[in-house]
Design a protein around this motif. Structure first.
Motif, PDB file in Angstrom:
ATOM      1  N   ASP A 168     -15.557   1.218 -11.707  1.00 53.57           N
ATOM      2  CA  ASP A 168     -15.896   2.841 -10.951  1.00 53.57           C
ATOM      3  C   ASP A 168     -14.883   2.247  -9.566  1.00 53.57           C
ATOM      4  O   ASP A 168     -15.248   1.364  -8.414  1.00 53.57           O
ATOM      5  CB  ASP A 168     -17.287   3.073  -9.828  1.00 53.57           C
ATOM      6  CG  ASP A 168     -17.581   3.918  -9.400  1.00 53.57           C
ATOM      7  OD1 ASP A 168     -16.693   4.698  -9.325  1.00 53.57           O
ATOM      8  OD2 ASP A 168     -18.561   3.827  -8.673  1.00 53.57           O
TER       9      ASP A 168
ATOM     10  N   GLN B 293     -14.142   1.815  -5.521  1.00 56.82           N
ATOM     11  CA  GLN B 293     -13.901   2.731  -4.783  1.00 56.82           C
ATOM     12  C   GLN B 293     -13.181   3.411  -3.645  1.00 56.82           C
ATOM     13  O   GLN B 293     -12.320   2.415  -3.743  1.00 56.82           O
ATOM     14  CB  GLN B 293     -15.295   1.628  -4.265  1.00 56.82           C
ATOM     15  CG  GLN B 293     -16.364   1.179  -4.602  1.00 56.82           C
ATOM     16  CD  GLN B 293     -17.217   2.423  -4.993  1.00 56.82           C
ATOM     17  OE1 GLN B 293     -17.826   3.106  -3.834  1.00 56.82           O
ATOM     18  NE2 GLN B 293     -17.997   2.084  -6.727  1.00 56.82           N
ATOM     19  N   ARG B 294     -13.575   4.134  -3.406  1.00 58.61           N
ATOM     20  CA  ARG B 294     -12.103   5.029  -2.153  1.00 58.61           C
ATOM     21  C   ARG B 294     -12.399   4.513  -1.279  1.00 58.61           C
ATOM     22  O   ARG B 294     -12.928   4.318  -0.965  1.00 58.61           O
ATOM     23  CB  ARG B 294     -12.171   6.710  -2.437  1.00 58.61           C
ATOM     24  CG  ARG B 294     -12.607   7.395  -3.580  1.00 58.61           C
ATOM     25  CD  ARG B 294     -11.012   7.546  -4.599  1.00 58.61           C
ATOM     26  NE  ARG B 294      -9.743   7.391  -3.720  1.00 58.61           N
ATOM     27  CZ  ARG B 294      -9.025   8.364  -4.146  1.00 58.61           C
ATOM     28  NH1 ARG B 294      -9.656   8.894  -5.103  1.00 58.61           N
ATOM     29  NH2 ARG B 294      -7.631   8.229  -3.664  1.00 58.61           N
TER      30      ARG B 294
END
Length: 239
Positions: free
Chosen positions: A117, A119-120
């Motif tokens: 995933d 994470q921006r």
């Protein structure tokens, strides 16, 4: 006439009887037979295949653990490269990283990719990264790197030319020398050629390292510029 299979069976029976008799000298006859029977069971083709299957499963399990660790570390190191990619490019990049690790660790090709995933980055993180890239670009001495590269390339070529000229002179001297056998002359000529070749190779290796260092500097700056352009686009979208 007995067949090869018959001869093989006779040999196996004879060996089994021999081992049983030898074991019976220190064990009872029944114990000796049981030991032989246990060994036959333990080393049957089915048992061997089952052990190999178990060992391979254990190896794959260990390899998957190592691959997942490397996967996490690689993506962490690639964070900013991944951050500036589009969603499609990001998925493709992550998939390629896992594919390379599957091959590296000898995993089955259908081994599932671990979940990741991304994470921006926050606006503040984008600004900080922008400053880091700008500092890298501004402090890189490209002129010095170019000069070092040109110097190494020239030194490499001139040294080779000088050594080949020295070799030419040395060979001419050896061919003019008297008082030696043809065998000795040939040996000295071969030695001179080999010394010249090794000297050129050593010097070229040193210059190649300098050239490589300069190329790394150029590549680092080029990569930073490309990332900075993409980063600026993200920053504009974040405003």
């Amino acid at each position: 006439m007995p067949t090869n299979t018959d001869q093989l069976q006779d040999t196996v029976i004879a060996l089994e009887a021999l081992v049983t008799d030898m074991l019976a000298q220190s064990h009872s006859k029944e114990s000796a037979k049981k030991i032989v029977a246990d060994y036959k069971l333990k080393y049957s083709q089915a048992a061997i295949k089952e052990r190999e299957k178990t060992e391979e499963a254990a190896r794959v399990s260990r390899a998957i653990g190592l691959a997942k660790r490397d996967f996490t570390e690689k993506l962490r190191d690639d964070y900013w490269s991944i951050e500036v990619l589009s969603d499609k490019q990001r998925k493709e990049h992550i998939a390629k990283v896992w594919e390379s690790l599957v091959a590296e660790h000898g995993l089955p090709e259908d081994t599932n990719i671990p979940a990741y995933d991304h994470q921006r980055a926050s606006f503040e993180q984008l600004i900080t990264r922008k400053a880091e890239l700008e500092a890298l670009i501004s402090t890189a001495n490209l002129s010095q790197a170019e000069e070092a590269k040109a110097f190494a390339e020239n030194a490499k070529a001139s040294y080779k030319q000088a050594m080949e000229e020295q070799l030419r002179v040395r060979l001419a001297e050896l061919n003019r020398m008297t008082g030696m056998t043809d065998g000795d002359r040939e040996q000295l000529i071969a030695s001179a050629k080999q010394d010249c070749k090794l000297s050129i190779a050593r010097h070229a290796s040193e210059q190649d390292r300098a050239i490589s260092t300069s190329k790394v500097t150029f590549a680092r700056v080029d990569n930073a510029k490309r990332e900075l352009n993409k980063l600026n686009t993200l920053i504009k979208k974040s405003i």
